[in-house]
Design a protein around this motif. Structure first.
Motif, PDB file in Angstrom:
ATOM      1  N   LEU A  25      22.682  36.152  33.580  1.00 29.20           N
ATOM      2  CA  LEU A  25      22.231  35.281  34.665  1.00 29.20           C
ATOM      3  C   LEU A  25      22.423  35.938  36.030  1.00 29.20           C
ATOM      4  O   LEU A  25      21.656  35.680  36.962  1.00 29.20           O
ATOM      5  CB  LEU A  25      22.985  33.953  34.627  1.00 29.20           C
ATOM      6  CG  LEU A  25      22.749  33.063  33.393  1.00 29.20           C
ATOM      7  CD1 LEU A  25      23.560  31.790  33.506  1.00 29.20           C
ATOM      8  CD2 LEU A  25      21.264  32.732  33.238  1.00 29.20           C
ATOM      9  N   GLY A  26      23.440  36.789  36.139  1.00 29.07           N
ATOM     10  CA  GLY A  26      23.741  37.402  37.433  1.00 29.07           C
ATOM     11  C   GLY A  26      22.932  38.629  37.777  1.00 29.07           C
ATOM     12  O   GLY A  26      23.195  39.274  38.795  1.00 29.07           O
ATOM     13  N   GLY A  27      21.947  38.977  36.952  1.00 33.92           N
ATOM     14  CA  GLY A  27      21.070  40.095  37.283  1.00 33.92           C
ATOM     15  C   GLY A  27      21.489  41.425  36.721  1.00 33.92           C
ATOM     16  O   GLY A  27      20.967  42.466  37.137  1.00 33.92           O
ATOM     17  N   ALA A  28      22.408  41.426  35.742  1.00 36.16           N
ATOM     18  CA  ALA A  28      22.827  42.693  35.147  1.00 36.16           C
ATOM     19  C   ALA A  28      21.824  43.204  34.122  1.00 36.16           C
ATOM     20  O   ALA A  28      21.788  44.404  33.844  1.00 36.16           O
ATOM     21  CB  ALA A  28      24.200  42.533  34.487  1.00 36.16           C
ATOM     22  N   PRO A  60      12.380  33.740  40.545  1.00 34.40           N
ATOM     23  CA  PRO A  60      11.994  32.812  41.619  1.00 34.40           C
ATOM     24  C   PRO A  60      13.108  32.645  42.646  1.00 34.40           C
ATOM     25  O   PRO A  60      14.296  32.771  42.311  1.00 34.40           O
ATOM     26  CB  PRO A  60      11.728  31.495  40.868  1.00 34.40           C
ATOM     27  CG  PRO A  60      11.466  31.894  39.458  1.00 34.40           C
ATOM     28  CD  PRO A  60      12.295  33.116  39.212  1.00 34.40           C
ATOM     29  N   PRO A  61      12.770  32.326  43.888  1.00 38.77           N
ATOM     30  CA  PRO A  61      13.786  32.150  44.936  1.00 38.77           C
ATOM     31  C   PRO A  61      14.823  31.084  44.585  1.00 38.77           C
ATOM     32  O   PRO A  61      16.005  31.249  44.898  1.00 38.77           O
ATOM     33  CB  PRO A  61      12.950  31.737  46.159  1.00 38.77           C
ATOM     34  CG  PRO A  61      11.599  32.325  45.913  1.00 38.77           C
ATOM     35  CD  PRO A  61      11.400  32.259  44.436  1.00 38.77           C
ATOM     36  N   THR A  83      18.943  31.617  44.371  1.00 39.30           N
ATOM     37  CA  THR A  83      19.904  30.808  45.121  1.00 39.30           C
ATOM     38  C   THR A  83      20.950  30.210  44.184  1.00 39.30           C
ATOM     39  O   THR A  83      22.144  30.203  44.487  1.00 39.30           O
ATOM     40  CB  THR A  83      19.175  29.695  45.880  1.00 39.30           C
ATOM     41  OG1 THR A  83      18.230  30.271  46.788  1.00 39.30           O
ATOM     42  CG2 THR A  83      20.156  28.837  46.655  1.00 39.30           C
ATOM     43  N   ALA A  84      20.501  29.720  43.026  1.00 37.33           N
ATOM     44  CA  ALA A  84      21.409  29.046  42.093  1.00 37.33           C
ATOM     45  C   ALA A  84      22.475  29.992  41.544  1.00 37.33           C
ATOM     46  O   ALA A  84      23.643  29.612  41.413  1.00 37.33           O
ATOM     47  CB  ALA A  84      20.618  28.424  40.942  1.00 37.33           C
ATOM     48  N   VAL A  85      22.095  31.234  41.229  1.00 39.03           N
ATOM     49  CA  VAL A  85      23.053  32.147  40.586  1.00 39.03           C
ATOM     50  C   VAL A  85      24.033  32.771  41.575  1.00 39.03           C
ATOM     51  O   VAL A  85      24.894  33.564  41.169  1.00 39.03           O
ATOM     52  CB  VAL A  85      22.322  33.260  39.805  1.00 39.03           C
ATOM     53  CG1 VAL A  85      21.525  32.670  38.657  1.00 39.03           C
ATOM     54  CG2 VAL A  85      21.431  34.084  40.727  1.00 39.03           C
ATOM     55  N   LYS A  86      23.940  32.397  42.838  1.00 44.28           N
ATOM     56  CA  LYS A  86      24.952  32.866  43.783  1.00 44.28           C
ATOM     57  C   LYS A  86      26.317  32.235  43.509  1.00 44.28           C
ATOM     58  O   LYS A  86      27.319  32.642  44.090  1.00 44.28           O
ATOM     59  CB  LYS A  86      24.515  32.566  45.210  1.00 44.28           C
ATOM     60  CG  LYS A  86      23.374  33.459  45.695  1.00 44.28           C
ATOM     61  CD  LYS A  86      23.004  33.162  47.131  1.00 44.28           C
ATOM     62  CE  LYS A  86      21.895  34.111  47.596  1.00 44.28           C
ATOM     63  NZ  LYS A  86      21.482  33.838  48.994  1.00 44.28           N
ATOM     64  N   LEU A 105      27.763  32.630  40.791  1.00 45.18           N
ATOM     65  CA  LEU A 105      28.384  33.499  39.796  1.00 45.18           C
ATOM     66  C   LEU A 105      28.922  34.772  40.463  1.00 45.18           C
ATOM     67  O   LEU A 105      28.232  35.386  41.287  1.00 45.18           O
ATOM     68  CB  LEU A 105      27.370  33.894  38.723  1.00 45.18           C
ATOM     69  CG  LEU A 105      26.728  32.750  37.939  1.00 45.18           C
ATOM     70  CD1 LEU A 105      25.634  33.303  37.031  1.00 45.18           C
ATOM     71  CD2 LEU A 105      27.767  31.997  37.138  1.00 45.18           C
ATOM     72  N   PRO A 106      30.110  35.212  40.093  1.00 46.90           N
ATOM     73  CA  PRO A 106      30.630  36.470  40.659  1.00 46.90           C
ATOM     74  C   PRO A 106      29.796  37.682  40.253  1.00 46.90           C
ATOM     75  O   PRO A 106      29.727  38.667  40.993  1.00 46.90           O
ATOM     76  CB  PRO A 106      32.052  36.552  40.094  1.00 46.90           C
ATOM     77  CG  PRO A 106      32.080  35.630  38.925  1.00 46.90           C
ATOM     78  CD  PRO A 106      31.097  34.547  39.224  1.00 46.90           C
ATOM     79  N   THR A 107      29.154  37.626  39.065  1.00 47.57           N
ATOM     80  CA  THR A 107      28.337  38.760  38.625  1.00 47.57           C
ATOM     81  C   THR A 107      27.149  38.996  39.562  1.00 47.57           C
ATOM     82  O   THR A 107      26.720  40.136  39.745  1.00 47.57           O
ATOM     83  CB  THR A 107      27.825  38.517  37.203  1.00 47.57           C
ATOM     84  OG1 THR A 107      27.284  37.190  37.104  1.00 47.57           O
ATOM     85  CG2 THR A 107      28.941  38.674  36.192  1.00 47.57           C
ATOM     86  N   THR A 108      26.620  37.929  40.144  1.00 46.23           N
ATOM     87  CA  THR A 108      25.507  38.080  41.087  1.00 46.23           C
ATOM     88  C   THR A 108      25.935  38.908  42.292  1.00 46.23           C
ATOM     89  O   THR A 108      25.223  39.816  42.730  1.00 46.23           O
ATOM     90  CB  THR A 108      25.017  36.699  41.551  1.00 46.23           C
ATOM     91  OG1 THR A 108      24.603  35.938  40.423  1.00 46.23           O
ATOM     92  CG2 THR A 108      23.855  36.838  42.534  1.00 46.23           C
TER      93      THR A 108
END
Length: 406
Positions: free
Chosen positions: A338-341, A349-350, A354-357, A359-362
Motif C-alpha cells: 500500500l505504501g508504494g514499495a 489516484p490522488p 492522500t489516504a496512504v500517508k 502509513l510509515p512505508t509511504t
C-alpha cells in the motif's frame, strides 16, 4: 552500555544460528529486486515517438481494383491499425503465429459492387474476446463506410449529370465518376465537428519516476527490512513465553537495559541489511544510492526506528508465536504494498496517495526516492524523516506502555 551491547549481540548470534535466516535477510531481497525491476521495465520505458504502434493487420486484396487499392489506402491512414499486404496463405500463417488482431480479405468484385451501388462484403477474421479486435473492426468499418458513401455520392452525381446531359462516351462518364468520387472522399475527410483536448495548467504531470530498478531496489529494501524489524515481535513473544525476560530480570540488570538491548540488537540487524541492499543495488543494479550519503543515512535510520518500534508494539499485541509470525508477515507485506514499495505511487489516484500517508512505508518510499531519483539532500528529506521519527516515538511509547516481562 556493556550490558546493552551484550544483550544485542547475543540476540543477533541466536538469530543467525539458523542459516535459513540468510535467505530472508539477503538472498530473497536480491532475487525479488531483480524480478520486480525487470517486470516494471516496460512501465518505465518511454515510448518511441517515431515508432508505429498501430496493430498490424494482414490484408489480402483479391479484387486488385482501383477502389480496393483506395480502401487499403484509407486503412493505412487509420490511427488504430496498420494494413500489411499478403497473399492468402501467408496471411493466414502470420495471423495465427503472431496472434494478430485481425485478418482482412477484400474479395473479387469488391470494386464492381461499390460502383453498382451494392453492398460489398469483406471477409474479416478476428480472435474472440480480444479488445484489440473491437478497435480494428471499428477502424475497418469506418473506412468501408467512408468508401461506400463516397461511391454512392459519385454515382448519384453521375446520374444527375446524365439526366441533364448525356455523356459523350463511357470514358467521359468514368472520368466524371472518378472526379466526383475524389471530391466526395475529400469532403468526408473533413468531419463536421472536431474535439480538441487540452490539459489544465494546474494539472500535475509526473515527468520523472526514475527507473524500474530505482523503484525495485528501494521498494524491496522497505519490504524485506520491514519483515526483519517488525520481526522484533516474534523475539519478544518467544522470550516472554520461554521465560527468558523473567530470568534476565533476576540478574542485576534494569528493565530499561534489557529492553534497549533487545530493540538495539534488532535495529542493528535492520541497518546492516539495509546497508547490504544499498551496496548491492548500487553495484549490481546500477541504482544511484549515493547522491547524498548523509540524507540516505538519515532516511535509513528514521525508517529503521519506525519499523523496529512497530515490531515492539506488535510484540505486545501477539499472544502466541503463530500470531507474532502472522502479524509480522501481514503488516510488512500489506504496509509495503500500500505504501508504494511494489509500484510507484505516482500512478495511483490522488485520493489514494492522500489516504496512504497514514502509513510509515509511504514516507519511507517517498524519502528514499527523493534521494535516489530527485537527488535531494538533507534539507529535502527532513520532512519525511521527521514524520518517520514521529511514528517511531508513537509506536515505542505504546509498546513500552503495554509491555509485559512475564
Amino acid at each position: 552500555m556493556r550490558k546493552i551491547l551484550a544483550i544485542a549481540w547475543n540476540d543477533i548470534v541466536i538469530e543467525f544460528s539458523d542459516r535459513a535466516t540468510l535467505i530472508f535477510f539477503l538472498v530473497l531481497p536480491v532475487i525479488f529486486t531483480a524480478v520486480v525491476g525487470v517486470g516494471l521495465r516496460s512501465a518505465y520505458t518511454a515510448p518511441d515517438p517515431n515508432a508505429d504502434n498501430r496493430y498490424p493487420v494482414p490484408v489480402v486484396d483479391e479484387d486488385r481494383s482501383a477502389l480496393s487499392a483506395q480502401f487499403v489506402e484509407l486503412l493505412s491512414n487509420s490511427a488504430v491499425m496498420r494494413p500489411v499486404a499478403y497473399e492468402r496463405e501467408e496471411a493466414a500463417r502470420v495471423y495465427e503465429e503472431d496472434n494478430l488482431a485481425g485478418l482482412l480479405v477484400i474479395p473479387s468484385g469488391f470494386g464492381e459492387r461499390l460502383l453498382a451501388g451494392e453492398a460489398a462484403d469483406l471477409a474479416l477474421r478476428q480472435p474472440s474476446n480480444d479488445t484489440r479486435a473491437l478497435a480494428v473492426g471499428e477502424a475497418i468499418s469506418a473506412a468501408g463506410s467512408r468508401l461506400s458513401t463516397a461511391a454512392l455520392i459519385a454515382q448519384s452525381s453521375v446520374a444527375e449529370a446524365e439526366r441533364l446531359r448525356p455523356f459523350a462516351d463511357a470514358a467521359a462518364r468514368a472520368a466524371y465518376f472518378q472526379q466526383g468520387y475524389q471530391m466526395a472522399l475529400e469532403f468526408l475527410e473533413q468531419p463536421p465537428a472536431t474535439v480538441e483536448v487540452t490539459r489544465s495548467a494546474q494539472a500535475q504531470v509526473v515527468t520523472d519516476l526514475g527507473s524500474s530498478m530505482d523503484q525495485a531496489s528501494a521498494g524491496q529494501l522497505v519490504t524485506w527490512v520491514l519483515i526483519t524489524l517488525v520481526g522484533a515481535a516474534e523475539l519478544f513473544v518467544n522470550e516472554r513465553l520461554g521465560g527468558t525476560l523473567r530470568r534476565l530480570l533476576v540478574t542485576p540488570t534494569r528493565k530499561a537495559t534489557v529492553l534497549t538491548g533487545k530493540i538495539g540488537g534488532r535495529l542493528a540487524m535492520g541497518l546492516v541489511q539495509m546497508l547490504l541492499l544499498v551496496v548491492i543495488g548500487a553495484t549490481v543494479f546500477g541504482v544511484n544510492w549515493g547522491r547524498s550519503v548523509p540524507a540516505l543515512a538519515i532516511m535509513l535510520l528514521a525508517f529503521g526506528l519506525a519499523a523496529v518500534a512497530l515490531g515492539t508494539l506488535v510484540g505486545t499485541i501477539a499472544k502466541t508465536r503463530g500470531q507474532a509470525s502472522g502479524l509480522t508477515t501481514m503488516i510488512s507485506m500489506v504496509g509495503a504494498a500500500l505504501g508504494g514499495a511494489w509500484w510507484p505511487l505516482e500512478i495511483t489516484p490522488p485520493a489514494y496517495q492522500t489516504a496512504v500517508k497514514a502509513l510509515p512505508t509511504t514516507w519511507a518510499m517517498t524519502g528514499l526516492k527523493d534521494v535516489i531519483v530527485a537527488g535531494q539532500g538533507v534539507s529535502g528529506i527532513l520532512p519525511e524523516a521527521g514524520i518517520l521519527v514521529g511514528f517511531a516515538a508513537l509506536f515505542l511509547a505504546l509498546g513500552i506502555w503495554r509491555f509485559k516481562y512475564e
